[in-house]
Write a protein that holds these residues in place. Structure first.
Motif, short mmCIF file in Angstrom:
data_model
loop_
_atom_site.label_atom_id
_atom_site.label_comp_id
_atom_site.label_asym_id
_atom_site.label_seq_id
_atom_site.Cartn_x
_atom_site.Cartn_y
_atom_site.Cartn_z
N PRO A 109 -5.92 -1.03 12.67
CA PRO A 109 -6.14 0.06 12.04
C PRO A 109 -6.67 -0.37 10.54
CG PRO A 109 -4.25 0.42 13.05
CD PRO A 109 -4.59 -1.16 13.23
N ARG A 110 -7.49 0.62 9.80
CA ARG A 110 -8.00 0.24 8.36
C ARG A 110 -6.99 0.53 7.50
NH1 ARG A 110 -11.21 -3.49 8.12
NH2 ARG A 110 -11.82 -2.89 5.93
N SER A 111 -5.92 1.39 7.74
CA SER A 111 -5.10 1.68 6.78
C SER A 111 -3.71 1.91 7.27
CB SER A 111 -5.39 3.23 6.16
OG SER A 111 -5.29 4.16 7.28
N SER A 124 -9.24 -4.18 17.34
CA SER A 124 -9.50 -3.85 15.91
C SER A 124 -8.26 -3.33 15.14
CB SER A 124 -10.48 -2.97 15.81
OG SER A 124 -11.85 -3.70 16.40
N HIS A 170 2.59 -2.48 10.37
CA HIS A 170 1.93 -1.08 10.32
C HIS A 170 2.99 -0.44 11.31
CE1 HIS A 170 -0.48 2.21 11.94
NE2 HIS A 170 -1.25 1.89 10.87
N LYS A 177 -8.57 -10.28 13.95
CA LYS A 177 -9.52 -9.85 12.84
C LYS A 177 -8.33 -9.33 11.86
CE LYS A 177 -12.93 -7.64 16.09
NZ LYS A 177 -13.26 -6.05 16.58
N GLN A 196 0.61 -1.25 -0.06
CA GLN A 196 0.02 -0.01 -0.17
C GLN A 196 0.70 1.14 0.10
OE1 GLN A 196 -3.21 -0.05 2.80
NE2 GLN A 196 -3.54 -2.42 2.90
N VAL A 208 -6.76 -7.91 8.75
CA VAL A 208 -6.53 -6.58 8.21
C VAL A 208 -6.94 -6.40 6.75
CG1 VAL A 208 -4.59 -5.93 10.03
CG2 VAL A 208 -3.95 -6.65 7.69
N PRO A 209 -7.14 -5.25 6.13
CA PRO A 209 -7.58 -5.32 4.69
C PRO A 209 -6.32 -5.74 3.88
CG PRO A 209 -7.56 -3.13 5.60
CD PRO A 209 -7.04 -3.93 6.71
N TRP A 223 -0.88 -0.15 6.36
CA TRP A 223 -0.24 -1.51 6.22
C TRP A 223 0.61 -1.61 5.08
CZ3 TRP A 223 -0.67 -4.66 10.51
CH2 TRP A 223 -1.49 -4.28 11.57
#
Length: 262
Positions: free
Chosen positions: A143-145, A141, A129, A253, A4, A255-256, A147
């Motif tokens: 992070p969504r970004s 949870s 990350h 969980k 990413q 990650v994207p 990575w």
């Protein structure tokens, strides 16, 4: 796998994470080899004055089910201590043994903080990350970004070797208790781990690798629960140590971009 987009000011961290420190791993594929119905860890440890001796029937049965116990539990909290001549790494987190997915936080020990941050891994990929001030425990949870991804190295990285071993410490079926002593598994002594009385046992030789019996070391409770595994990395003076139940287990969980194994 494409990485990413890098966060501003993180170029140096990204280079460190995407190029893990090299180390020649004794276990070759950086994993636990499972064959002929027996559990094999190409690991090592020091001597114990109480052993070795042949496994009793009860001890062989407990060694045979210890990885299955992790699978039964679905997941375990772990602390993975990775050695390094320039300073080690500690991964604190959880492993889901049903989906073969690990998640936690990395801290350097005796080194700078450039490798600190969150980490998630599968049998083939590592997602990182970077964080300048990594927390003591990973957030429930991810992070969504932010990575980055790279392949998990099958050899040459003490960190990746440790991550692969941790994932392989669960199995959806017990191993063959009869084959373990036949192939060199032994009892070494008794110990205590975090208040639990345990037997210390070593695993058998790997198929096609004569002389590797005794290179495995497990700390196993009276019901077959695994509390510690110690594994040597040939280029490091100290072993990799994986301790269980060092904190509360949190469900892992994805990650994207991570697809768990089901």
């Amino acid at each position: 796998m494409r990485t990413q987009q890098a966060l501003p000011g993180r170029a140096a961290d990204r280079r460190r994470w995407l190029r893990p420190r090299r180390a020649a791993a004794v276990i070759g594929t950086a994993a636990v080899a499972v064959a002929a119905g027996a559990a094999f860890l190409f690991t090592g440890g020091g001597s114990d004055p109480s052993g070795p001796r042949a496994l009793t029937s009860d001890e062989a049965n407990r060694l045979a089910i210890t990885r299955f116990r992790n699978y039964e539990a679905r997941g375990r909290a772990v602390t993975i201590t990775v050695p390094g001549t320039a300073g080690g790494l500690t991964v604190t987190g959880s492993v889901d043994y049903r989906s073969k997915l690990g998640y936690g936080v990395v801290h350097g020990t005796g080194r700078d903080t450039s490798s600190d941050g969150l980490i998630e891994w599968t049998a083939t990929s590592v997602f990182v990350h970077p964080m300048a001030n990594a927390p003591a425990h990973a957030p429930a949870s991810p992070p969504r970004s932010g990575w980055y991804s790279r392949p998990l190295q099958s050899s040459g990285s003490a960190l990746d070797t440790s991550l692969a071993i941790a994932l392989k410490l669960g199995s959806d079926r017990p191993d063959n208790a009869e084959l373990l002593p036949q192939n060199g598994a032994t009892w070494w002594g008794r110990d205590q781990v975090d208040g639990h009385r345990v037997d210390v046992m070593t695993g058998p030789s790997s198929p096609g690798r004569s002389g590797t019996a005794g290179n495995v070391r497990y700390w196993i409770g009276s019901d077959g629960t695994m509390y510690r595994v110690r594994a040597s990395v040939s280029s490091e003076p100290e072993p990799v140590v994986i301790d269980f139940d060092t904190q509360k287990y949190l469900p892992v969980k994805p990650v994207p971009g991570v697809t768990p194994t089901r």
